[in-house]
Write an enzyme that holds these catalytic residues in place. Sequence first.
Site, mmCIF file in Angstrom:
data_model
loop_
_atom_site.group_PDB
_atom_site.id
_atom_site.type_symbol
_atom_site.label_atom_id
_atom_site.label_comp_id
_atom_site.label_asym_id
_atom_site.label_seq_id
_atom_site.Cartn_x
_atom_site.Cartn_y
_atom_site.Cartn_z
ATOM 1 N N ASP A 294 10.830 7.813 0.477
ATOM 2 C CA ASP A 294 12.220 7.544 0.863
ATOM 3 C C ASP A 294 12.995 6.879 -0.262
ATOM 4 O O ASP A 294 13.992 6.202 -0.028
ATOM 5 C CB ASP A 294 12.277 6.669 2.114
ATOM 6 C CG ASP A 294 11.626 5.296 1.907
ATOM 7 O OD1 ASP A 294 10.890 5.137 0.907
ATOM 8 O OD2 ASP A 294 11.853 4.399 2.735
ATOM 9 N N ASP A 372 1.595 -5.280 0.502
ATOM 10 C CA ASP A 372 2.621 -5.808 -0.401
ATOM 11 C C ASP A 372 2.717 -7.324 -0.313
ATOM 12 O O ASP A 372 2.851 -8.001 -1.339
ATOM 13 C CB ASP A 372 3.979 -5.147 -0.128
ATOM 14 C CG ASP A 372 4.329 -5.116 1.348
ATOM 15 O OD1 ASP A 372 3.475 -5.440 2.197
ATOM 16 O OD2 ASP A 372 5.480 -4.747 1.669
#
Length: 528
Positions: A294, A372
Site C-alpha cells: 500500500d 515493528d
Amino acid sequence: MKEQSLPSSVCSSLHSLMWCHWAMLRKRGSLILCGAFLFVAWNALLLLFLWGRPPMGRLGEGGGAEPGGREEWGMRKGKAGGSNLAGEVIRLAEEVESELETQKKLLKQIQSHRSLWEQQKEVEKRGSEQDGKRRALPPQVPQNPQPHKPIQPVASPQPNHKPIEKEENNELPAENEGDPTSSNPETVIPILVIACDRVTVRRSLDKLIQYRPSPALYPIIVSQDCGHAETARVIGSYGSQVMHISQPDLADIPVRPEHRKFQGYYKIARHYHWALNQVFNRLGHSTVVIVEDDLEVAPDFFEYFRALHPYLRSDPTLWCVSAWNDNGRDGSVDPGRPDLLYRTDFFPGLGWMLLKEMWDELEPKWPKAFWDDWMRQPEQRRDRSCVRPEISRTITFGRKGVSLGQFFDQYLRYIKLNTEFVPFTKRDLSYLVRERYNEDFIKEVYGAPQVKLEEVHGGSLKGAGPFRVQYSSRDSFKALARSLGVMDDLKSGVPRAGYRGVVSFMSRGRRLYLAPPEGWTHYDTSWS
C-alpha cells in the site's frame, strides 16, 4: 578394401539426368517432364545410398556400429532385402524425431535463462563502460561547495567538507574507488514488496517499475501471503518484470485467547520472517529495501537508497535507512528543502533498507507478532539510528489493514510525497556520520532561542528561526506535541522522528525543535 562399381541402375539414372539437362536447354516445353524425371531419379539415388549405408549406433573399436554390428547388418541385408530398407528408413526417422525433441528441450532451457543472461550482460556492460571512463577521466578536485545539511551549525573552525564531484551517470572519480562510503553503481539492491490481499498492489508496482533505473540493479520481488487469488493474478500480470513468491504456510497461528483479535499481526511477523529469509538466504542478496503493498514511491526513491547504501554499510551506528518521515505532513516540512536528511532514533519503517548482517543478528530472535514495535525496543536498537528524509519518499494509500486505519485519517493521509528529483549520489552526505552530526546538531538545537507555546501560536516570534520549545516530562511532551500538530506517541520512550529526544518540524513557516532540557543522556522507557 575392394572398390565397388556403381550399379547399372545408378549409371542409368546419371545418364537420364544428363539427357534431361540437354533437353531443357533445347526445349523449354519439356520442363515439367524433366522435373518429374529428376524427382524419380533423386529418390532412386537416395534409396541406393540408404541400402549400402551401415546402421547408425555407437561406434565400436572396428569402426562399425556396436560390436558385431557389421556382420549382423550383412546378414539382415542378405535375408531381408527390400523389406529391411523400409525398416531402416523408419528407424532413421525415429532418430531424427528424437534429436528434434532434444533440441526443443535445449531451446526451452535457453529461453528460461534468457532474462537472466540479459541482466548479467547489462551489468557487465555497465561495468566495462565505467572502467573505461574511469581510466579516461583525470582525478577531479572538489570545487568546495557547501554540504546540504538538515541543520546549520554555529560558526566554528570546522574543516571545509566538500561533496564528491561526479559525472552525469553518477560515477565516482578515480580517487574515491577505495572510499568505503563511495556509492557503488554495481551493487544490486532488490526491492521486496510485502503483499497479501490488496489488488491495489498494482498502484505500488506501477510506480516502482516506472521509476526504477535498471531492472538488473533493482529486481522487484513480490512476496505474497494470504493466498488471495485475485491479488495473485494482478501480480502475475507483470510477468518477468517482477519475481512472485508465495508464503507457503497460511494456517492460523496458535495465540493466547486475549490475542485472537491480533491474529493478523502474528501472520505479518511470520510473513516478514519467511520473506527476508528468501531474499537473503535463498536468493543470496546482501541488501534489501522493504515496502508494503500500500506504498507509493517518489521519483527519486531509488536514487535515495543508492546514495545512502554505502553509509549504512560503513557506519556501525546506523542500522537502517527509511524513506518515511512520521511528521511529514504538509505544513510540518520545508517544501523547499527536499534534500534535507536526518538521523533518527525512532525506527520509521514504511520503505526501509536492511543489510544481511543486520538480518543475521535479528533473525534468530524474530518476534511472533508486532515486529515493528519490537524493532524499536532498546535490546534491538542498541543505541543505533536510522536515516530519514525531511520529505517522505513513500506515502501510504492503504486505510484497510490489520491496524484498522489507526492514525490514517488523522496523520497518514496527509503525508507529503516528494516530487522533485534530488541527485543524492552526487551529494556529500558525510555530515550524517554520528560524531560530526551530533556536534552540529547540539549546537543548532540548543543555540536556538527557547520560546513558549503561546508565542508560537500568538504569532509574536521575531525572525526566521529556528526556535526551541522545551518539554520536561512525558505528559508535557504529549501536550506540546498535540498542540503543535506532531505525533505524540512514544515507543520505548522514543518520540516519532526524534533524535536525542528532539523532534524537528516546521510550524507556520519556521523551524521548531521540540526538545528536552540541555544535557540529555538517554531515553526513559517508562514513558511508553
